[in-house]
Every structure is written in structure tokens, then in C-alpha cells.
Design a protein around this motif. Structure first.
Motif, PDB file in Angstrom:
ATOM      1  N   HIS A 277      -8.729  -3.716  18.957  1.00 47.36           N
ATOM      2  CA  HIS A 277      -7.586  -3.374  19.701  1.00 47.36           C
ATOM      3  C   HIS A 277      -6.807  -2.414  18.834  1.00 47.36           C
ATOM      4  O   HIS A 277      -6.241  -1.207  19.333  1.00 47.36           O
ATOM      5  N   GLY A 278      -6.972  -2.350  17.560  1.00 46.47           N
ATOM      6  CA  GLY A 278      -5.932  -1.640  16.708  1.00 46.47           C
ATOM      7  C   GLY A 278      -6.676  -0.574  15.804  1.00 46.47           C
ATOM      8  O   GLY A 278      -6.200   0.230  15.229  1.00 46.47           O
ATOM      9  N   GLY A 279      -8.081  -0.512  15.737  1.00 50.98           N
ATOM     10  CA  GLY A 279      -8.762   0.434  15.069  1.00 50.98           C
ATOM     11  C   GLY A 279      -8.820   0.086  13.560  1.00 50.98           C
ATOM     12  O   GLY A 279      -8.435   1.091  12.751  1.00 50.98           O
ATOM     13  N   PHE A 280      -8.849  -1.040  12.952  1.00 59.27           N
ATOM     14  CA  PHE A 280      -8.853  -1.236  11.454  1.00 59.27           C
ATOM     15  C   PHE A 280      -7.318  -0.980  10.975  1.00 59.27           C
ATOM     16  O   PHE A 280      -7.562  -0.334   9.799  1.00 59.27           O
ATOM     17  N   SER A 281      -6.550  -0.957  11.824  1.00 59.40           N
ATOM     18  CA  SER A 281      -5.223  -0.347  11.214  1.00 59.40           C
ATOM     19  C   SER A 281      -4.508  -1.049   9.833  1.00 59.40           C
ATOM     20  O   SER A 281      -3.787  -0.547   9.269  1.00 59.40           O
ATOM     21  N   SER A 282      -5.001  -2.244   9.689  1.00 58.52           N
ATOM     22  CA  SER A 282      -4.381  -3.062   8.702  1.00 58.52           C
ATOM     23  C   SER A 282      -5.178  -2.847   7.208  1.00 58.52           C
ATOM     24  O   SER A 282      -4.826  -3.539   6.356  1.00 58.52           O
ATOM     25  N   LEU A 283      -6.459  -2.170   7.377  1.00 57.81           N
ATOM     26  CA  LEU A 283      -7.025  -2.112   6.226  1.00 57.81           C
ATOM     27  C   LEU A 283      -7.058  -0.841   5.457  1.00 57.81           C
ATOM     28  O   LEU A 283      -6.820   0.407   6.002  1.00 57.81           O
ATOM     29  N   SER A 284      -7.013  -0.792   3.993  1.00 57.14           N
ATOM     30  CA  SER A 284      -7.163   0.552   3.172  1.00 57.14           C
ATOM     31  C   SER A 284      -7.926   0.391   2.132  1.00 57.14           C
ATOM     32  O   SER A 284      -8.466  -0.625   1.971  1.00 57.14           O
ATOM     33  N   PHE A 285      -8.359   1.559   1.466  1.00 55.24           N
ATOM     34  CA  PHE A 285      -9.350   1.564   0.687  1.00 55.24           C
ATOM     35  C   PHE A 285      -8.492   2.119  -0.673  1.00 55.24           C
ATOM     36  O   PHE A 285      -8.022   3.132  -0.716  1.00 55.24           O
ATOM     37  N   GLU A 286      -8.600   1.318  -1.590  1.00 59.97           N
ATOM     38  CA  GLU A 286      -7.858   1.402  -2.896  1.00 59.97           C
ATOM     39  C   GLU A 286      -8.648   1.585  -4.050  1.00 59.97           C
ATOM     40  O   GLU A 286      -9.698   0.746  -4.571  1.00 59.97           O
ATOM     41  N   LYS A 287      -8.656   2.747  -4.773  1.00 62.89           N
ATOM     42  CA  LYS A 287      -9.567   3.233  -5.737  1.00 62.89           C
ATOM     43  C   LYS A 287      -9.192   2.301  -6.991  1.00 62.89           C
ATOM     44  O   LYS A 287      -7.943   2.270  -7.426  1.00 62.89           O
ATOM     45  N   VAL A 288     -10.059   1.716  -7.540  1.00 70.00           N
ATOM     46  CA  VAL A 288      -9.877   0.875  -8.752  1.00 70.00           C
ATOM     47  C   VAL A 288     -10.347   1.312 -10.064  1.00 70.00           C
ATOM     48  O   VAL A 288     -10.274   0.604 -11.122  1.00 70.00           O
ATOM     49  N   GLY A 289     -11.119   2.624 -10.005  1.00 66.26           N
ATOM     50  CA  GLY A 289     -11.604   3.122 -11.335  1.00 66.26           C
ATOM     51  C   GLY A 289     -12.712   4.086 -11.040  1.00 66.26           C
ATOM     52  O   GLY A 289     -13.189   4.467  -9.841  1.00 66.26           O
ATOM     53  N   ASP A 290     -13.303   4.886 -11.951  1.00 70.75           N
ATOM     54  CA  ASP A 290     -14.227   5.744 -11.807  1.00 70.75           C
ATOM     55  C   ASP A 290     -14.962   6.140 -13.027  1.00 70.75           C
ATOM     56  O   ASP A 290     -14.497   5.736 -14.103  1.00 70.75           O
ATOM     57  N   LEU A 291     -16.157   6.617 -12.672  1.00 68.73           N
ATOM     58  CA  LEU A 291     -17.027   6.876 -13.858  1.00 68.73           C
ATOM     59  C   LEU A 291     -17.935   8.158 -13.500  1.00 68.73           C
ATOM     60  O   LEU A 291     -18.617   7.923 -12.440  1.00 68.73           O
ATOM     61  N   GLY A 292     -17.544   9.261 -14.069  1.00 76.05           N
ATOM     62  CA  GLY A 292     -18.325  10.472 -13.812  1.00 76.05           C
ATOM     63  C   GLY A 292     -18.038  11.060 -12.423  1.00 76.05           C
ATOM     64  O   GLY A 292     -16.587  10.898 -11.794  1.00 76.05           O
ATOM     65  N   ASN A 293     -18.788  11.070 -11.546  1.00 70.61           N
ATOM     66  CA  ASN A 293     -18.887  11.535  -9.779  1.00 70.61           C
ATOM     67  C   ASN A 293     -18.561  10.194  -9.138  1.00 70.61           C
ATOM     68  O   ASN A 293     -18.600  10.467  -7.957  1.00 70.61           O
ATOM     69  N   PHE A 294     -18.574   8.948  -9.743  1.00 69.92           N
ATOM     70  CA  PHE A 294     -18.507   7.853  -8.843  1.00 69.92           C
ATOM     71  C   PHE A 294     -17.194   7.076  -8.983  1.00 69.92           C
ATOM     72  O   PHE A 294     -16.407   7.290 -10.122  1.00 69.92           O
ATOM     73  N   ALA A 295     -16.574   6.483  -7.811  1.00 71.92           N
ATOM     74  CA  ALA A 295     -15.643   5.639  -8.024  1.00 71.92           C
ATOM     75  C   ALA A 295     -15.716   4.425  -7.259  1.00 71.92           C
ATOM     76  O   ALA A 295     -16.618   4.024  -6.713  1.00 71.92           O
TER      77      ALA A 295
END
Length: 214
Positions: A137-155
Motif C-alpha cells: 500500500h505504501g510503495g516501499f516508503s520505509s526503506l532506503s539504500f545507504e552507501k557503506v563503502g566503495d572500491l573503484g566504480n563499485f559501491a
């Protein structure tokens, strides 16, 4: 601690026993529902690069992070949908194999919707039912994607749950009822919670149901 020998009795809130032996078709339905659920769980587990229980990070190229995020949501949605179907299968088979008038409802599986608090399985299931309802009913309203690190072109990213957004923006009726049996640490990383639920409460409940029907 529940006062009942079987978890399914705690859901019904009485020491009820089966009225007849489980038919082969009913046993097959239960097995199929469990296998579908397990398969969706394994697909989530395989997609996540980190340890699902302790560090559920998924890694993707920076330029495809949106597609990768959608894939995580798709897999999570599939798991939660199959979990709902699994519980519904148990409910229907229970109702078909107990005495007249002895019936579980969909709400029996979650204290948040009027079910019993005697059942530890139901208490932990509440959070996941809340997520599924929000997804519906809410379209994933409560979730987020949090970046925790990267290596080159990858994260690497974590999927995080925001209880304030869930309560304020999901549009659900009394959303807090889905959260009262879990704390903030349990809720923060839903994929961690799923791992612990699937390998702990879910497996125990399924074996308990099998024994009760036997």
C-alpha cells in the motif's frame, strides 16, 4: 514463554488437536508452500554479497545502483509475499483438519491485527507483516539504500528501515502496532531480521506444525 505445547495452539489460544489425519494433498500443499518460501529466501541470500545475518551489503557498479536497488526490492517483495502465502496455507489446512468451529483467521498470525501474544512466532512475524503491508500500500516508503563503502566504480549498500517514515508516511492504519514486538536494532536492517527469522522462528514453527499434524 508460551503455556502451550505447540506454537499453533498458541496461535489459536487453546490446546486444540487435529480432528483427522492430514491427507496427502494437504501435506503436499504445506511442503510446496515451504519450498517456495525457502527458494525466495535463498534468492535474497544469493543476491546479497555480505553475510546476511551480520552485514547484508550488496555491491554493484555505481552507474547501475538504481537497477540493483530495484532488484533487492523485488526479491524482498517475493519473500514477504511467499511468507504470507505460507502462513495462509497453514491456516487453511488447519481449518480443514480441525473440528467444526475451530478456525484460525489471517489475523491470528499477528498480534498487531488481533492475534494472540502467546505465540513467539506471531510476535516476530508482526514486523514482516508490517513491511509487506507497506509494500502493498505504501510503495516501499520505509526503506532506503545507504552507501557503506566503495572500491573503484563499485559501491556497497545496506537496505535500512526507517521507523519514523513507516509510522508517518506509510498510510497504514495504526502502523505502530506492527513494531511493538521488535526493537530499533532488530528493525534497522530488515535483511538481517529475515535471516534470523527464516533460520530461527520460521524453521521452528514449521517443524512444530508438522509434529502437531502427526
Amino acid at each position: 514463554m508460551s503455556s502451550y505445547e505447540y506454537e499453533i495452539q498458541a496461535l489459536y489460544e487453546a490446546n486444540v488437536l487435529p480432528a483427522n489425519t492430514l491427507s496427502q494433498s494437504a501435506a503436499t500443499r504445506l511442503t510446496a508452500a515451504k519450498r517456495v518460501l525457502d527458494q525466495n529466501y535463498y534468492e535474497v541470500k544469493q543476491y546479497i554479497n555480505g553475510d546476511l545475518e551480520t552485514n547484508p551489503v550488496y555491491i554493484c557498479p555505481e552507474d547501475s545502483r538504481e537497477d540493483a536497488g530495484f532488484e533487492v526490492l523485488r526479491l524482498l517483495h517475493n519473500y514477504l509475499s511467499s511468507l504470507y502465502s505460507f502462513n495462509e496455507t497453514i491456516r487453511v489446512v488447519f481449518n480443514q483438519n480441525t473440528a467444526d468451529g475451530v478456525e484460525l483467521t489471517s489475523g491470528s498470525f499477528t498480534p498487531a491485527t488481533g492475534g494472540t501474544e502467546e505465540s513467539y512466532y506471531a510476535r516476530k512475524l508482526s514486523f514482516l507483516r508490517g513491511l509487506r503491508t507497506d509494500f502493498q500500500h505504501g510503495g516501499f516508503s520505509s526503506l532506503s539504500f545507504e552507501k557503506v563503502g566503495d572500491l573503484g566504480n563499485f559501491a556497497g549498500y545496506h537496505v535500512e528501515f526507517d521507523s519514523e517514515t513507516f509510522v508517518e508516511d506509510s498510510g497504514l492504519r495504526d502502523p505502530k502496532r506492527f513494531l511493538r514486538h521488535t526493537n530499533g536494532n532488530e528493525q534497522r536492517y530488515p535483511l538481517c531480521f529475515i535471516e534470523q527469522f527464516q533460520t530461527g522462528q520460521l524453521q521452528s514453527f514449521y517443524h512444530d506444525v508438522e509434529e502437531w499434524f502427526d
